[in-house]
Scaffold this active site. Structure first.
Site, PDB file in Angstrom:
ATOM      1  N   CYS A   5      10.184   1.380   2.316  1.00  0.00           N
ATOM      2  CA  CYS A   5      11.131   0.322   2.655  1.00  0.00           C
ATOM      3  C   CYS A   5      12.559   0.853   2.706  1.00  0.00           C
ATOM      4  O   CYS A   5      13.431   0.237   3.287  1.00  0.00           O
ATOM      5  CB  CYS A   5      11.019  -0.793   1.636  1.00  0.00           C
ATOM      6  SG  CYS A   5      11.209  -0.162  -0.033  1.00  0.00           S
ATOM      7  N   SER A  32       6.160  -7.218   2.840  1.00  0.00           N
ATOM      8  CA  SER A  32       6.918  -7.577   4.039  1.00  0.00           C
ATOM      9  C   SER A  32       7.734  -8.850   3.823  1.00  0.00           C
ATOM     10  O   SER A  32       7.366  -9.719   3.021  1.00  0.00           O
ATOM     11  CB  SER A  32       5.952  -7.779   5.199  1.00  0.00           C
ATOM     12  OG  SER A  32       5.064  -8.827   4.885  1.00  0.00           O
ATOM     13  N   ALA A  40      -2.607  -3.932  -3.086  1.00  0.00           N
ATOM     14  CA  ALA A  40      -2.930  -4.017  -1.657  1.00  0.00           C
ATOM     15  C   ALA A  40      -4.389  -3.613  -1.420  1.00  0.00           C
ATOM     16  O   ALA A  40      -4.913  -2.732  -2.099  1.00  0.00           O
ATOM     17  CB  ALA A  40      -2.004  -3.093  -0.869  1.00  0.00           C
ATOM     18  N   LEU A  97      11.579  -6.863  -0.360  1.00  0.00           N
ATOM     19  CA  LEU A  97      11.011  -7.053   0.983  1.00  0.00           C
ATOM     20  C   LEU A  97      11.384  -5.924   1.944  1.00  0.00           C
ATOM     21  O   LEU A  97      11.730  -4.836   1.518  1.00  0.00           O
ATOM     22  CB  LEU A  97      11.438  -8.428   1.502  1.00  0.00           C
ATOM     23  CG  LEU A  97      11.151  -9.590   0.529  1.00  0.00           C
ATOM     24  CD1 LEU A  97      11.676 -10.907   1.054  1.00  0.00           C
ATOM     25  CD2 LEU A  97       9.661  -9.688   0.207  1.00  0.00           C
ATOM     26  N   GLU A 113      11.520  -2.862  11.638  1.00  0.00           N
ATOM     27  CA  GLU A 113      11.148  -1.724  10.787  1.00  0.00           C
ATOM     28  C   GLU A 113      10.138  -0.846  11.530  1.00  0.00           C
ATOM     29  O   GLU A 113       9.115  -1.345  11.995  1.00  0.00           O
ATOM     30  CB  GLU A 113      10.466  -2.300   9.537  1.00  0.00           C
ATOM     31  CG  GLU A 113      11.049  -1.855   8.243  1.00  0.00           C
ATOM     32  CD  GLU A 113      10.310  -2.460   7.040  1.00  0.00           C
ATOM     33  OE1 GLU A 113       9.595  -3.477   7.166  1.00  0.00           O
ATOM     34  OE2 GLU A 113      10.470  -1.903   5.959  1.00  0.00           O
ATOM     35  N   TRP A 155       0.807  -1.228   0.000  1.00  0.00           N
ATOM     36  CA  TRP A 155       0.000   0.000   0.000  1.00  0.00           C
ATOM     37  C   TRP A 155       0.833   1.267   0.000  1.00  0.00           C
ATOM     38  O   TRP A 155       0.305   2.342  -0.229  1.00  0.00           O
ATOM     39  CB  TRP A 155      -0.925   0.015   1.233  1.00  0.00           C
ATOM     40  CG  TRP A 155      -0.183  -0.256   2.524  1.00  0.00           C
ATOM     41  CD1 TRP A 155      -0.089  -1.466   3.151  1.00  0.00           C
ATOM     42  CD2 TRP A 155       0.592   0.666   3.296  1.00  0.00           C
ATOM     43  NE1 TRP A 155       0.710  -1.352   4.266  1.00  0.00           N
ATOM     44  CE2 TRP A 155       1.130  -0.043   4.384  1.00  0.00           C
ATOM     45  CE3 TRP A 155       0.881   2.036   3.186  1.00  0.00           C
ATOM     46  CZ2 TRP A 155       1.950   0.536   5.348  1.00  0.00           C
ATOM     47  CZ3 TRP A 155       1.697   2.629   4.143  1.00  0.00           C
ATOM     48  CH2 TRP A 155       2.214   1.880   5.208  1.00  0.00           C
ATOM     49  N   GLU A 197      14.856  -4.448  -9.554  1.00  0.00           N
ATOM     50  CA  GLU A 197      13.872  -3.744 -10.384  1.00  0.00           C
ATOM     51  C   GLU A 197      14.531  -2.469 -10.897  1.00  0.00           C
ATOM     52  O   GLU A 197      15.133  -1.726 -10.129  1.00  0.00           O
ATOM     53  CB  GLU A 197      12.615  -3.448  -9.563  1.00  0.00           C
ATOM     54  CG  GLU A 197      11.936  -4.731  -9.117  1.00  0.00           C
ATOM     55  CD  GLU A 197      10.553  -4.547  -8.516  1.00  0.00           C
ATOM     56  OE1 GLU A 197      10.333  -3.529  -7.829  1.00  0.00           O
ATOM     57  OE2 GLU A 197       9.695  -5.418  -8.739  1.00  0.00           O
TER      58      GLU A 197
HETATM   59  P1  NAP Z   1       2.440  -6.973   3.307  1.00  0.00           P
HETATM   60  O1  NAP Z   1       1.550  -7.107   4.466  1.00  0.00           O
HETATM   61  O2  NAP Z   1       3.452  -8.011   3.064  1.00  0.00           O
HETATM   62  O3  NAP Z   1       1.460  -6.828   2.032  1.00  0.00           O
HETATM   63  C1  NAP Z   1       1.948  -6.665   0.743  1.00  0.00           C
HETATM   64  C2  NAP Z   1       0.999  -7.314  -0.242  1.00  0.00           C
HETATM   65  O4  NAP Z   1       0.947  -8.702   0.024  1.00  0.00           O
HETATM   66  C3  NAP Z   1      -0.437  -6.811  -0.154  1.00  0.00           C
HETATM   67  O5  NAP Z   1      -0.995  -6.779  -1.444  1.00  0.00           O
HETATM   68  C4  NAP Z   1      -1.097  -7.876   0.692  1.00  0.00           C
HETATM   69  O6  NAP Z   1      -2.487  -7.991   0.474  1.00  0.00           O
HETATM   70  C5  NAP Z   1      -0.402  -9.113   0.177  1.00  0.00           C
HETATM   71  N1  NAP Z   1      -0.479 -10.259   1.075  1.00  0.00           N
HETATM   72  C6  NAP Z   1      -0.597 -10.283   2.422  1.00  0.00           C
HETATM   73  N2  NAP Z   1      -0.647 -11.570   2.857  1.00  0.00           N
HETATM   74  C7  NAP Z   1      -0.554 -12.367   1.763  1.00  0.00           C
HETATM   75  C8  NAP Z   1      -0.553 -13.777   1.555  1.00  0.00           C
HETATM   76  N3  NAP Z   1      -0.656 -14.637   2.560  1.00  0.00           N
HETATM   77  N4  NAP Z   1      -0.442 -14.229   0.284  1.00  0.00           N
HETATM   78  C9  NAP Z   1      -0.339 -13.371  -0.749  1.00  0.00           C
HETATM   79  N5  NAP Z   1      -0.348 -12.023  -0.617  1.00  0.00           N
HETATM   80  C10 NAP Z   1      -0.431 -11.535   0.632  1.00  0.00           C
HETATM   81  O7  NAP Z   1       3.227  -5.601   3.320  1.00  0.00           O
HETATM   82  P2  NAP Z   1       2.648  -4.140   3.533  1.00  0.00           P
HETATM   83  O8  NAP Z   1       2.401  -3.949   4.974  1.00  0.00           O
HETATM   84  O9  NAP Z   1       1.549  -3.848   2.580  1.00  0.00           O
HETATM   85  O10 NAP Z   1       3.895  -3.263   3.037  1.00  0.00           O
HETATM   86  C11 NAP Z   1       4.906  -2.887   3.866  1.00  0.00           C
HETATM   87  C12 NAP Z   1       6.120  -3.768   3.678  1.00  0.00           C
HETATM   88  O11 NAP Z   1       6.539  -3.736   2.317  1.00  0.00           O
HETATM   89  C13 NAP Z   1       7.310  -3.272   4.478  1.00  0.00           C
HETATM   90  O12 NAP Z   1       7.960  -4.340   5.069  1.00  0.00           O
HETATM   91  C14 NAP Z   1       8.181  -2.623   3.411  1.00  0.00           C
HETATM   92  O13 NAP Z   1       9.537  -2.556   3.764  1.00  0.00           O
HETATM   93  C15 NAP Z   1       7.936  -3.498   2.250  1.00  0.00           C
HETATM   94  N6  NAP Z   1       8.265  -2.799   0.993  1.00  0.00           N
HETATM   95  C16 NAP Z   1       9.368  -3.204   0.325  1.00  0.00           C
HETATM   96  C17 NAP Z   1       9.730  -2.549  -0.846  1.00  0.00           C
HETATM   97  C18 NAP Z   1      10.951  -2.957  -1.600  1.00  0.00           C
HETATM   98  O14 NAP Z   1      11.082  -2.546  -2.745  1.00  0.00           O
HETATM   99  N7  NAP Z   1      11.851  -3.741  -1.043  1.00  0.00           N
HETATM  100  C19 NAP Z   1       8.958  -1.500  -1.325  1.00  0.00           C
HETATM  101  C20 NAP Z   1       7.832  -1.119  -0.613  1.00  0.00           C
HETATM  102  C21 NAP Z   1       7.500  -1.806   0.550  1.00  0.00           C
HETATM  103  P3  NAP Z   1      -3.563  -7.242   1.408  1.00  0.00           P
HETATM  104  O15 NAP Z   1      -3.296  -5.798   1.247  1.00  0.00           O
HETATM  105  O16 NAP Z   1      -4.845  -7.670   0.821  1.00  0.00           O
HETATM  106  O17 NAP Z   1      -3.315  -7.725   2.796  1.00  0.00           O
END
Ligand code: NAP
Length: 485
Positions: A289, A234, A182, A256, A386, A156, A463
């Protein structure tokens, strides 16, 4: 207010070129984090809808993989132009559902467009090789082919640009895609569907499903038609997806979590370091991130840095992202605010000093004051976890070796930053830091020309850069004999 963005606001899923509801009719509410009010709903799709989206993508792949690189490059150029022509409307939609300031949202749309343009260019440079043959009568070719259907799952915090880095290379390579945005910010993801339609990208090339993350994720992982998963989110969910996709041996790219350190040495330009610190800490209210999670400052400049950072933090204008001049919007939800409060309480108990901020903003809701905590210690929670919020813990260090060891003391390895004017130190520290991306005297380093990605538990793959298309291509070795040479 919705008028400008409403042309891109879709409350349906895009499957095989049709905008459809979930089979059950179930929906998810989408909330504006600045007001707590509902903006609208999107379908709560599950396994069956995802399977249909994958099948639609597989069907579209049969002809899309035969398009020329030049044709795909032109499609991406049109997509770039459509993004920029509608930058204001798309940014407004993004701010409404995500909360970031309109200035940042416009920047995110511009960044999305820049990635698309980059991959429009890279589409035409997916070269293979002609390898010197060890046999006189045979020739060796190495060719690159699209992997097939790819599935993209995005978070998100950057609901538009995280998709640009996946849809861009997918189309460039000749792949087709199933995308799951998301649940908290689905409109910016669904807007990609509207844009793809507008510029004439063939039906079924980009399919978008919103809904139950577990069900959609499980279908993506188990379905053999999906050849690659690209995920940003995450580390916890990333590990889950790597494990689940093992049964069908898919390619995986994982962007991640991070735990970015920001080192300031005695020889640094402190004003420049503070300027970089504000960008690297407070962008998107600390919810990126690559946001600094830990500041490490050498003893000789510690007090001066803390004072200047606190001053700059206190001056940031907080408010609803759509308001003029706002620099920091609300946090995404109550859970995010509670987490930030827990981190501050933990630090205070362990001797941390709140120099500025430290509490919810007087605007209420999920607005939070930019916070600087001095005298941070390794036993505090933000050393390992984090924060994902506007809190800047500042640790003190004495020697370069100590700073590098502290910076590396994490399972993450995404971005890091350091400030120094000593050239020898710049190389020593750069080489010592175990991170995928290093900003030296710079706090904002993301650009499509460079490979974005992490080491250790921060991920797999890159990427952007010329590397960004690699994971969307298979390598094929062809040995041609019987040539009568
Ligand atoms: P998240 O909870 O892992 O969610 C990310 C996506 O995964 C959402 O679309 C979520 O759907 C989906 N998801 C959740 N559980 C899942 C499952 N069991 N199977 C398949 N998909 C699933 O992460 P977030 O809280 O949205 O984002 C924050 C995290 O992203 C932080 O840790 C940040 O560091 C990381 N991030 C990393 C980068 C990078 O480039 N390395 C960039 C941006 C963010 P729902 O929304 O429907 O739950």
């Amino acid at each position: 207010m919705l008028q400008k963005s409403s042309q891109f606001m879709r409350e349906a899923n895009l499957i095989g070129g049709e905008w459809v509801q979930a089979d059950s009719g179930a929906t998810i509410d989408v909330i504006n984090p600045a007001t707590g009010l509902k903006i609208g709903t999107v379908p709560k799709s599950g396994k069956a809808e995802t399977r249909r989206a994958i099948e639609a993508a597989a069907e579209a792949f049969a002809s899309f993989c035969k398009t020329t690189a030049l044709e795909r490059s032109k499609m991406l150029r049109k997509l770039h132009d459509a993004l920029m022509d509608n930058q204001d409307a798309l940014a407004e939609l993004l701010t409404l559902e995500q909360g970031k300031s309109l200035t940042e949202a416009k920047g995110e749309i511009a960044s999305s467009a820049a990635y698309v343009l980059w991959f429009a260019e890279e589409a035409r440079r997916a070269y293979g090789d002609v390898v010197p043959s060890p046999w006189g009568d045979r020739r060796i070719l190495v060719t690159r082919e699209p992997v097939g259907v790819i599935a993209a799952i995005t978070p998100w915090n950057f609901p538009s640009s995280m998709l640009s880095r996946k849809i861009g290379p997918a189309i460039a390579a000749g792949c087709t895609a199933v995308v799951k945005p998301a649940s908290q910010t689905p409109y910016s993801g669904l807007a990609w569907g509207a844009l793809c339609e507008e510029v004439g990208i063939p039906k079924g090339v980009v399919n978008i499903v919103t809904g139950s993350a577990g069900e959609i994720g499980d279908e993506i992982c188990a379905n053999p038609l999906v050849k690659k998963i690209t995920f940003t989110g995450s580390t916890e969910v990333g590990k889950l997806l790597i494990g689940k996709s093992a049964s069908t041996v898919k390619k995986v790219s994982m962007e991640l979590g991070g735990n970015a350190p920001f080192l300031v040495f005695d020889d640094a330009d402190i004003d420049r370091a503070v300027e970089g610190a504000v960008v690297a800490k407070y962008r998107n209210s600390g919810q990126t991130c690559v946001c600094t999670n830990r500041f490490f400052v050498q003893a000789g400049v510690y007090d001066r840095f803390v004072e200047k950072l606190a001053d700059a933090s206190a001056k940031l204008k907080i408010g609803p992202g759509l308001d003029e001049g706002v620099q920091q919007g609300p946090l995404i939800d109550d859970k995010a605010v509670e987490k930030v409060e827990e981190f501050i309480a933990d630090a205070s108990e362990k001797g941390g000093k709140v120099v500025t901020g430290g509490k919810r903003h007087e605007l209420g809701g999920t607005f939070f004051e930019p916070t600087v905590i001095a005298e941070a210690k390794p036993e505090m929670r933000f050393m390992k976890e984090e924060i994902f919020g506007p809190v800047a813990p500042v640790f003190r260090f004495e020697t370069e070796e100590e700073a590098v060891a502290l910076a590396n003391d994490t399972e993450f390895g995404l971005a890091c930053y350091f400030y120094s004017s000593d050239l020898g130190r710049v190389f020593r520290v750069t080489e010592g830091l175990k991170y995928g991306m290093v900003g030296v005297n710079e706090g904002l380093i993301t650009t499509p020309e460079a490979p974005f990605g992490g080491l250790k538990e921060s991920g797999l793959g890159r990427e952007g850069g010329h590397q960004g298309i690699e994971d969307y291509l298979d390598t094929k070795y062809v040995c041609i004999g019987g040539l009568g040479l």
